[in-house]
Every structure is written in structure tokens, then in C-alpha cells.
Design a protein around this motif. Structure first.
Motif, short mmCIF file in Angstrom:
data_model
loop_
_atom_site.label_atom_id
_atom_site.label_comp_id
_atom_site.label_asym_id
_atom_site.label_seq_id
_atom_site.Cartn_x
_atom_site.Cartn_y
_atom_site.Cartn_z
N THR A 243 41.85 34.15 54.87
CA THR A 243 41.36 34.67 53.23
C THR A 243 41.77 33.42 52.36
O THR A 243 42.43 32.53 52.59
N SER A 244 41.02 33.64 51.56
CA SER A 244 40.90 32.75 50.34
C SER A 244 39.97 33.58 49.11
O SER A 244 39.87 34.62 49.28
N TYR A 245 39.70 32.44 48.30
CA TYR A 245 38.73 32.96 47.32
C TYR A 245 37.44 32.22 47.09
O TYR A 245 37.50 31.11 47.13
N VAL A 246 36.41 32.94 46.81
CA VAL A 246 35.28 32.15 46.59
C VAL A 246 34.62 32.91 45.10
O VAL A 246 34.51 34.13 45.26
N ASP A 247 34.37 32.17 44.33
CA ASP A 247 33.82 32.60 42.85
C ASP A 247 34.64 33.73 42.50
O ASP A 247 34.66 34.79 41.96
N ASP A 248 36.12 33.47 42.60
CA ASP A 248 37.28 34.36 42.38
C ASP A 248 37.04 35.45 42.90
O ASP A 248 37.86 36.62 42.41
N LYS A 249 36.24 35.77 43.89
CA LYS A 249 36.31 37.19 44.55
C LYS A 249 37.09 36.80 46.16
O LYS A 249 36.91 35.90 46.65
N PRO A 250 37.90 37.97 46.56
CA PRO A 250 38.52 37.83 47.83
C PRO A 250 37.51 37.52 49.01
O PRO A 250 36.39 38.31 49.11
N TRP A 251 37.58 36.64 49.94
CA TRP A 251 36.96 36.04 50.85
C TRP A 251 37.71 36.00 52.20
O TRP A 251 38.81 35.64 52.24
N GLY A 252 37.02 36.35 53.42
CA GLY A 252 37.67 36.19 54.67
C GLY A 252 36.91 35.99 55.71
O GLY A 252 35.59 36.35 55.77
N VAL A 253 37.12 34.92 56.76
CA VAL A 253 36.46 34.51 57.89
C VAL A 253 37.14 34.96 58.94
O VAL A 253 38.35 34.32 59.09
N GLY B 211 45.23 32.33 53.32
CA GLY B 211 45.83 33.64 53.83
C GLY B 211 45.48 33.56 55.14
O GLY B 211 44.51 33.23 55.63
N VAL B 212 46.49 34.28 56.06
CA VAL B 212 46.18 34.47 57.45
C VAL B 212 46.51 36.04 57.61
O VAL B 212 47.59 36.40 57.55
N ALA B 213 45.35 36.94 57.79
CA ALA B 213 45.80 38.23 58.26
C ALA B 213 45.69 38.06 59.79
O ALA B 213 44.64 38.03 60.41
N ILE B 214 46.63 38.56 60.52
CA ILE B 214 46.71 38.73 62.10
C ILE B 214 46.29 40.19 62.18
O ILE B 214 47.00 41.04 61.73
N LEU B 215 45.14 40.29 62.71
CA LEU B 215 44.40 41.51 62.73
C LEU B 215 44.95 42.52 63.65
O LEU B 215 45.51 42.10 64.82
N SER B 216 45.08 43.87 63.41
CA SER B 216 45.70 44.87 64.38
C SER B 216 44.65 45.39 65.44
O SER B 216 43.50 44.99 64.97
#
Length: 189
Positions: A45-55, A91-96
Motif C-alpha cells: 500500500t501507498s498513496y497516489v495523488d493522495d489516494k490509497p493505492w495497493g498492488v 504498507g504491507v497487507a498480508i492478505l487473509s
């Protein structure tokens, strides 16, 4: 403030081969081989154009326990790589195990990776303000220790500065043979 030993603050050394191997296997053969390796699935997770972004990535691994560090690689032309270079945080979201739809959506080639409001916890990360994913096994906030540009990727090593868990007894989402799945009592489901 914690005092770090010389070993922990030492700059990384980069050693390269005298010459690259020119007899590596073909891309398709390599892809076939790697499909046989189950991997944990995360959303960076990060931000792009101040919006939450995730890959979605399956290249994250534990790098060290002391200091707490993770490593991963990411295509260097992505918005996430730009955020890492510009801000040094992620950020790192370890997915369930039940997050296959989110993983697939955030992995879709050529599509924007903005996270939906219902994908996110209402609060941001406590140390770096990174987006936190709802239902993740763990949400980590990381400060980049260093990155190296290798071919068309960034190889990133990052210090874990906070960890918040929601589903800590969940085995997490796996990626194997082009399919998202999970273990059920020791059996891949």
C-alpha cells in the motif's frame, strides 16, 4: 532512541558477477518452473495523488528479524515504485485466506490500483500513516532501508516499524499455479 550496532548501520555491499549468464532458460520455461512455487500474497500500500493505492505481490519475504526487515521486488515503472523512491515508505497487507477477490483486483494488469473505501480500515497506520487493509492477517508499515534497481525492477529492503493484526490465526492467502488459494488443515484448498 535505540542505539544500533555498527553491523546494523553498515551500508550494503553490492557484488556483481564478472559477466551475466548468457545461457539462462527461456522466459516461458522459467514461468512454468515458478508456477510450482506457492507464495504468500500481500498488497503493498501507498498513496497516489493522495489516494490509497495497493498492488498485489507474491514476492515478499522476511529479510531479517533483527532489525525487522522485509524484502520484495516490484516493476520500477509502477506508481508504487515511484512512491517508494519519492517517499521511502510503504504498507504491507498480508492478505487473509478469503481475500482472493481483492488480490485479483489489485493485480489486474493495466488497471488503476486505487483501493476502495470498503477495502480499508477507517484509521491509517499509527507510525507512517499508511493505508491499512480490512481483514488482513497483518498490516505492516515500513520505512525503506535501501533499494537497488535491477533490470526492470526495484529490489526493496524495508524496516518494519509497526504491525497491526486482525486475523492472526488465519493461514493467509497463497498463490500457486496461477490460482489464489489457502490451506485447510494442512491441505491446499
Amino acid at each position: 532512541m535505540k542505539t544500533m550496532t555498527k553491523e546494523k548501520t553498515k551500508s550494503p555491499l553490492l557484488h556483481t558477477a564478472a559477466a551475466p549468464a548468457n545461457d539462462t532458460i527461456e522466459r516461458s520455461e522459467f514461468a512454468t518452473a515458478m508456477r510450482g512455487l506457492p507464495s504468500g500474497v500481500v498488497v503493498i500500500t501507498s498513496y497516489v495523488d493522495d489516494k490509497p493505492w495497493g498492488v498485489t505481490l507474491s514476492s515478499l519475504s522476511s529479510f531479517s528479524a533483527e532489525p525487522a526487515r522485509v524484502s520484495f521486488s516490484i516493476l520500477r515503472t509502477t506508481a508504487t515504485a515511484a512512491h517508494i523512491r519519492d517517499h521511502g515508505t510503504l504498507g504491507v497487507a498480508i492478505l487473509s485466506s478469503d481475500a482472493g477477490d481483492l488480490a485479483a483486483r489489485q493485480a489486474a494488469a493495466g488497471q488503476p490500483k486505487f483501493l476502495n473505501e470498503d477495502d480499508l480500515l477507517p484509521q491509517r497506520g499509527q507510525r507512517l500513516g499508511m493505508p491499512l487493509v480490512v481483514g488482513a492477517v497483518m498490516n505492516l508499515e515500513c520505512q525503506v532501508a535501501f533499494y537497488v534497481e535491477v533490470l526492470d525492477h526495484l529490489l526493496v529492503v524495508a524496516d518494519v516499524v509497526s504491525a497491526v493484526g486482525e486475523k492472526t490465526n488465519d493461514c493467509g492467502l497463497l498463490y500457486w499455479n496461477r490460482t489464489f488459494g489457502h490451506f485447510e488443515q494442512g491441505v491446499l484448498a
